[in-house]
Design an enzyme around this catalytic site. Sequence first.
Site, PDB file in Angstrom:
ATOM      1  N   CYS A 116       0.552  -0.968  -0.220  1.00 33.66           N
ATOM      2  CA  CYS A 116       0.125   0.273  -0.077  1.00 33.66           C
ATOM      3  C   CYS A 116       0.678   1.403   0.025  1.00 33.66           C
ATOM      4  O   CYS A 116       1.209   1.560  -0.757  1.00 33.66           O
ATOM      5  CB  CYS A 116      -0.623  -0.130   0.842  1.00 33.66           C
ATOM      6  SG  CYS A 116      -2.659   1.861   0.992  1.00 33.66           S
ATOM      7  N   HIS A 216      -3.599  -4.849   0.719  1.00 31.24           N
ATOM      8  CA  HIS A 216      -3.127  -5.428   1.901  1.00 31.24           C
ATOM      9  C   HIS A 216      -2.734  -7.102   1.791  1.00 31.24           C
ATOM     10  O   HIS A 216      -3.846  -7.246   1.724  1.00 31.24           O
ATOM     11  CB  HIS A 216      -3.728  -4.711   2.770  1.00 31.24           C
ATOM     12  CG  HIS A 216      -3.722  -2.995   3.401  1.00 31.24           C
ATOM     13  ND1 HIS A 216      -2.213  -3.017   3.465  1.00 31.24           N
ATOM     14  CD2 HIS A 216      -3.963  -2.134   2.901  1.00 31.24           C
ATOM     15  CE1 HIS A 216      -2.139  -1.810   3.785  1.00 31.24           C
ATOM     16  NE2 HIS A 216      -3.598  -1.493   3.277  1.00 31.24           N
ATOM     17  N   GLU A 218      -1.533  -8.836   3.784  1.00 36.36           N
ATOM     18  CA  GLU A 218      -1.298  -9.348   4.957  1.00 36.36           C
ATOM     19  C   GLU A 218      -2.719 -10.008   5.393  1.00 36.36           C
ATOM     20  O   GLU A 218      -3.397 -10.546   6.515  1.00 36.36           O
ATOM     21  CB  GLU A 218      -0.161  -8.606   5.929  1.00 36.36           C
ATOM     22  CG  GLU A 218      -1.130  -7.186   6.617  1.00 36.36           C
ATOM     23  CD  GLU A 218      -1.359  -6.112   5.235  1.00 36.36           C
ATOM     24  OE1 GLU A 218      -2.248  -4.652   5.732  1.00 36.36           O
ATOM     25  OE2 GLU A 218      -0.837  -6.414   4.169  1.00 36.36           O
TER      26      GLU A 218
END
Length: 237
Positions: A116, A216, A218
């Site tokens: 990001c 993102h 994660e």
Amino acid sequence: MSRAPVIGLSTYLEPAAMGIWDRPAVVLPRVYTDAVLSAGGVPVGLPPQPPTAEAVAAVLDAVDGLVITGGKDVDAALYGETAHPENDAPRPDRDAWEIALVRAAIERDLPLLGICRGLQVLVVALGGTLVQHLPDLIGSSRYSNGDATFADNPVITVPGSRVAGMLGASATVKSYHHQAADRVPPELEVTARGDDGVVQAVEVPGMRFGVAVQWHPEESPEDARLLTGLVEAARAR
């Protein structure tokens, strides 16, 4: 047996309340470190600090891979523009430190993943510019729901790219951003876009692993392909 690779993650420096203490603290959402652990790496935090050549070299000597994490907007002054009214207040501590880390990682061919803000740092570090407020360009807030809720958006990868090799021709990803790459510097290749043309991934040609994504990864623990790719490149190095 080879050791697990050490992965450095850039961190925030923010006010934090811990019991009776309320002080500036080095913090990072746990999802980042959990993602690195799940991918087989050992996460270590890299807090913002003066980006001297000695500090940058010492840090990168100690890690096998680098993640530039999400966070506040990059200061528009760094790419020669006046800040949009919707931009976050500048964080010069993170900007200077992370730009120095990115440039040095590229010079060393140290496996690098930008997430990001990390993509935006990479673009600015190499002389590119950003779209400061995507709703002005695309007419919607599809990439940022607000209220700490991630939006699901499609990305289409470029055939033959590293991102395509990890994700396939397309994927649905977790988004939370109001900015994106605008002028991409020639040192980078765009390797994924949204269905509206917004840049969603770039790569550094010639690096063993130099990837940055606007979303993102994660936040999708069931899909560790990008973090696994970074950790495997770090292990091979």
